[in-house]
Design a protein around this motif. Structure first.
Motif, mmCIF file in Angstrom:
data_model
loop_
_atom_site.group_PDB
_atom_site.id
_atom_site.type_symbol
_atom_site.label_atom_id
_atom_site.label_comp_id
_atom_site.label_asym_id
_atom_site.label_seq_id
_atom_site.Cartn_x
_atom_site.Cartn_y
_atom_site.Cartn_z
ATOM 1 N N THR A 234 0.628 -1.221 -0.602
ATOM 2 C CA THR A 234 0.069 0.240 0.066
ATOM 3 C C THR A 234 0.764 1.120 0.183
ATOM 4 O OG1 THR A 234 0.124 -0.064 2.278
ATOM 5 C CG2 THR A 234 -1.757 -1.323 1.033
ATOM 6 N N GLY A 235 1.934 0.933 0.318
ATOM 7 C CA GLY A 235 2.979 2.059 0.790
ATOM 8 C C GLY A 235 2.990 3.637 1.556
ATOM 9 N N ARG A 236 1.843 2.928 2.717
ATOM 10 C CA ARG A 236 1.374 4.000 3.867
ATOM 11 C C ARG A 236 2.767 3.984 4.768
ATOM 12 N NH1 ARG A 236 -2.741 5.280 6.870
ATOM 13 N NH2 ARG A 236 -2.929 5.396 8.489
ATOM 14 N N ARG A 237 3.573 4.770 5.033
ATOM 15 C CA ARG A 237 4.111 4.991 5.437
ATOM 16 C C ARG A 237 4.074 5.114 6.851
ATOM 17 N NH1 ARG A 237 3.538 10.764 3.068
ATOM 18 N NH2 ARG A 237 5.724 11.663 1.440
ATOM 19 N N GLY A 238 5.741 4.754 7.221
ATOM 20 C CA GLY A 238 4.752 3.486 9.179
ATOM 21 C C GLY A 238 6.586 2.803 8.151
ATOM 22 N N VAL A 239 6.431 2.080 9.486
ATOM 23 C CA VAL A 239 7.917 0.972 9.707
ATOM 24 C C VAL A 239 8.057 0.246 8.217
ATOM 25 C CG1 VAL A 239 6.335 -1.061 10.642
ATOM 26 C CG2 VAL A 239 8.435 -0.421 11.211
ATOM 27 N N ALA A 240 7.488 -0.124 7.781
ATOM 28 C CA ALA A 240 7.170 -1.024 6.774
ATOM 29 C C ALA A 240 8.027 -0.189 5.465
ATOM 30 C CB ALA A 240 6.129 -1.492 6.124
ATOM 31 N N THR A 241 7.938 1.119 5.590
ATOM 32 C CA THR A 241 8.460 1.573 4.256
ATOM 33 C C THR A 241 9.714 2.302 4.754
ATOM 34 O OG1 THR A 241 6.751 3.692 4.584
ATOM 35 C CG2 THR A 241 6.513 2.370 3.230
ATOM 36 N N ALA A 242 9.745 2.568 5.946
ATOM 37 C CA ALA A 242 11.346 3.399 6.912
ATOM 38 C C ALA A 242 12.745 2.784 6.328
ATOM 39 C CB ALA A 242 11.083 2.839 8.213
ATOM 40 N N ILE A 243 13.544 3.948 6.292
ATOM 41 C CA ILE A 243 15.011 4.042 6.252
ATOM 42 C C ILE A 243 15.228 3.448 7.820
ATOM 43 C CG2 ILE A 243 16.824 4.724 5.219
ATOM 44 C CD1 ILE A 243 15.522 5.932 2.799
ATOM 45 N N GLN A 244 15.942 1.965 7.388
ATOM 46 C CA GLN A 244 16.836 2.429 9.084
ATOM 47 C C GLN A 244 17.967 2.325 9.134
ATOM 48 O OE1 GLN A 244 16.553 -1.487 10.714
ATOM 49 N NE2 GLN A 244 17.773 -1.247 12.576
ATOM 50 N N ALA A 349 24.970 8.008 17.083
ATOM 51 C CA ALA A 349 25.537 7.168 16.402
ATOM 52 C C ALA A 349 26.410 6.726 17.276
ATOM 53 C CB ALA A 349 26.316 7.221 15.470
ATOM 54 N N ALA A 350 26.805 7.296 18.490
ATOM 55 C CA ALA A 350 26.585 6.350 19.727
ATOM 56 C C ALA A 350 26.627 5.677 20.851
ATOM 57 C CB ALA A 350 27.470 7.863 20.800
ATOM 58 N N LYS A 351 25.109 5.400 20.198
ATOM 59 C CA LYS A 351 24.526 4.264 20.741
ATOM 60 C C LYS A 351 23.455 3.169 19.632
ATOM 61 C CE LYS A 351 24.118 6.351 24.559
ATOM 62 N NZ LYS A 351 24.223 5.940 25.525
ATOM 63 N N LYS A 352 25.577 1.869 19.803
ATOM 64 C CA LYS A 352 25.115 1.530 18.369
ATOM 65 C C LYS A 352 23.656 0.511 17.690
ATOM 66 C CE LYS A 352 30.168 0.650 17.686
ATOM 67 N NZ LYS A 352 31.341 0.167 17.320
ATOM 68 N N ASN A 353 23.164 0.575 19.538
ATOM 69 C CA ASN A 353 21.568 -0.634 19.919
ATOM 70 C C ASN A 353 20.188 -0.285 19.345
ATOM 71 O OD1 ASN A 353 23.428 -3.445 19.704
ATOM 72 N ND2 ASN A 353 23.893 -3.084 22.063
ATOM 73 N N LEU A 354 20.916 1.249 19.170
ATOM 74 C CA LEU A 354 19.887 2.613 19.419
ATOM 75 C C LEU A 354 19.253 1.848 17.504
ATOM 76 C CD1 LEU A 354 17.268 3.941 19.653
ATOM 77 C CD2 LEU A 354 18.961 6.095 19.713
ATOM 78 N N ARG A 355 17.606 1.673 17.503
ATOM 79 C CA ARG A 355 17.480 1.775 15.988
ATOM 80 C C ARG A 355 17.094 3.375 15.732
ATOM 81 N NH1 ARG A 355 16.122 -3.023 19.333
ATOM 82 N NH2 ARG A 355 16.229 -5.137 17.689
ATOM 83 N N LEU A 356 16.941 3.402 14.613
ATOM 84 C CA LEU A 356 16.593 4.871 14.160
ATOM 85 C C LEU A 356 15.871 4.294 12.735
ATOM 86 C CD1 LEU A 356 16.526 7.455 13.865
ATOM 87 C CD2 LEU A 356 18.676 8.502 13.534
ATOM 88 N N LEU A 357 14.583 4.963 12.270
ATOM 89 C CA LEU A 357 14.352 4.450 11.767
ATOM 90 C C LEU A 357 13.179 6.061 11.391
ATOM 91 C CD1 LEU A 357 11.193 1.660 12.542
ATOM 92 C CD2 LEU A 357 13.714 2.163 10.853
#
Length: 529
Positions: A234-244, A349-357
């Motif tokens: 569907t292309g709805r913006r959210g976790v499925a279309t996010a850039i990690q 970047a200093a928090k390597k386990n933190l995911r940024l989307l």
């Protein structure tokens, strides 16, 4: 069933010509004869490749605006004939049917046409007929025929030819056949779903669903459960279309919670100012607006600092450096936002386990969508809850009328309650949640839990009294008895928003009047199970 099947003749007919010339050239270099149609044939000729038109093979020209070009026994006979049955070989010889060992087809861009808002007639014309028919023929005869429907598989075919002296393996052909059937199934699903909407069939007799693989997960909700993530197209913006941008792979629970967080924060238009939602186990533990994104985050965090640890943070505006610095003060699993500055990314970047989307925008909370939930032996299908209540939709039912500031907090609390598991009670003060009670079997219990959490936070923050004093409270469904309302009053709430509609509304209204509380009815509930 033979393991290796020689590849001497290929039919290539694609709408998406990505990688077509490179594939065809690689096939030609390995001695494979090329057949093609229309634009695909022209693209190959323009690249200097020898290609034979299917019309020359069948003896019939393309006709009816291209509707009829591959629907011919010479094509389907070449795809369906079993090479190990003498009668099939004799029929091929008698009718001058040459074998087709490789079929490369991707289908008319029906989904893209629908997504672009194509007219009914345009969508109908983009329903592929010959392509799915050939794909099904080739996939059925995968004992001898290799069928390719995804550009991603072109390289695997060439690699197999190189490794096996111009032949493909049975394992590859089986995998490609499964992919082919999944593609035609998804295509038919897209057509039937679109047509159901186009002709107003709200509950079609048969309904199908499709999705595209995105990633495997280490496990599901628990370590003993297998899991994978698929997108619905569907292309709805959210976790499925996010850039990690950073962090380890998202887990099943991360994806579920991040989706809940982003859908909630999208309720708050960024034009009206920053908003932040913090989610834990799919329920909000803090939601707030602020003059700045950092202020909104700290206000949301102060609702329930304990639960925020290891939570999901969603923002309705791009992440900035100051907010990033505030977020990393505690352990956070995922942050999702419409964007992020270079300075903010440097902080993370200093928090390597933190995911940024990042998502390049917010989902539209009012956009129609469909939700599905599997139950034993079936699937529940419903419209997404896009219900909206504005100031003009509220009905004051008590002697006391809420002030403008109270109305703003009531509407804020109502938006949050929509995203809290039922039974839901949400206390809000100055456009920030100060107590959330979720998922209880009794509405009274939800009111008690939310108030108790607020008391604990006040003690932890050194405040003289809980922030529920002077707050607005939202209930996602009506109060069946006055007890839940009175618990909210005891916690300090001065105004209430609820759907109304109980047999005991008069009793609840009378209790509110006696307590000096203002109350409004929405006429709409927001159950979330």
């Amino acid at each position: 069933m033979t393991n290796l099947a020689p590849l001497r003749r290929a039919l290539l007919s694609v709408s998406d010509k990505t990688g077509l010339v490179d594939l065809a050239r690689a096939l030609a270099e390995r001695g494979v004869e090329l057949l093609s149609t229309g634009g695909s044939a022209q693209a190959l000729r323009d690249a200097g490749l020898d290609v034979r038109d299917v019309a020359d093979v069948t003896g019939f020209p393309e006709m009816m605006d291209g509707r009829v070009k591959t629907l011919h026994p010479v094509v389907h006979g070449g795809l369906l004939a079993r090479r190990d049955i003498a009668a099939h070989r004799d029929a091929m010889a008698e009718h001058d049917i040459g074998p087709i060992d490789l079929l490369v087809v991707n289908l008319y861009p029906f989904e893209e046409t629908v997504a672009k808002g194509g007219t009914f007639d345009a969508c109908i014309e983009n329903i592929d007929i010959g392509g799915p028919a050939m794909i099904r023929s080739a996939a059925k005869n995968h004992a001898f025929v290799t069928v390719v429907t995804d550009v991603e598989d072109y390289g695997d075919v060439i690699a197999s030819l190189d490794a096996n002296d111009g032949q493909t393996t049975l394992a590859l052909r089986q995998r490609l056949a499964q992919t082919a059937y999944a593609r035609t199934a998804a295509y038919d699903t897209a057509v039937s779903t679109w047509m159901a909407g186009a002709v107003g069939a709200d509950t079609p007799r048969r309904r199908s669903f499709s999705a595209t693989f995105k990633q495997t997960m280490r496990y599901g909700e628990n370590s003993h459960q297998r899991a994978a993530f698929y997108t619905d197209g569907t292309g709805r913006r959210g976790v499925a279309t996010a850039i990690q941008h950073q962090g380890k792979e998202l887990s099943y629970n991360n994806i579920n919670d991040t989706d809940a967080a982003f859908e909630l924060v999208a309720e708050f238009d960024p034009v009206d100012g920053p908003a932040v939602a913090i989610i834990k186990h799919a329920n909000p533990c803090g939601v707030a607006r602020g003059a700045t994104l950092t202020e909104a985050y700290r206000n949301a965090f102060d609702c329930d600092r304990t639960s925020a640890f290891g939570g999901i943070v969603a923002l309705n505006q791009p992440l900035d450096e100051d907010t990033a610095k505030a977020i990393v003060e505690i352990f956070t699993e995922v942050v999702i936002a419409p964007g992020a500055s270079a300075e903010a990314r440097a902080v993370f970047a200093a928090k390597k386990n933190l995911r940024l989307l990042t998502t390049d925008g917010l989902p539209d909370p009012s956009a129609p969508a469909t939700t599905y939930r599997q139950v034993a032996g079936g699937v529940l299908v419903q419209d997404k809850d896009t219900g909206y209540v504005g100031m003009n939709d509220l009905r004051v039912v008590t002697k006391k009328t809420p002030t403008n500031a109270q109305m703003a907090d009531l509407l804020f609390a109502w938006k949050v309650a929509k995203h809290v598991k039922s039974n839901a009670i949400v206390y809000v003060k100055d456009k920030a949640t100060v107590g959330v009670g979720a998922g209880q079997m009794s509405r009274l219990d939800s009111a008690l839990i939310a108030a108790k959490k607020a008391e604990r936070m006040a003690e932890a923050m050194g405040l003289p009294q809980p922030l529920t004093i002077g707050s607005a409270v939202a209930s996602d469904a009506f109060f069946p008895f006055a007890d839940g309302l009175m618990e909210a009053a005891a916690a300090g709430a001065t105004c209430v928003i609820q759907p109304g509609g109980s047999m005991r509304d008069d009793e609840v209204i009378a209790a509110a009047d006696e307590a000096g509380i203002a109350m409004v009815f929405t006429g709409m509930r927001h159950f979330k199970h």
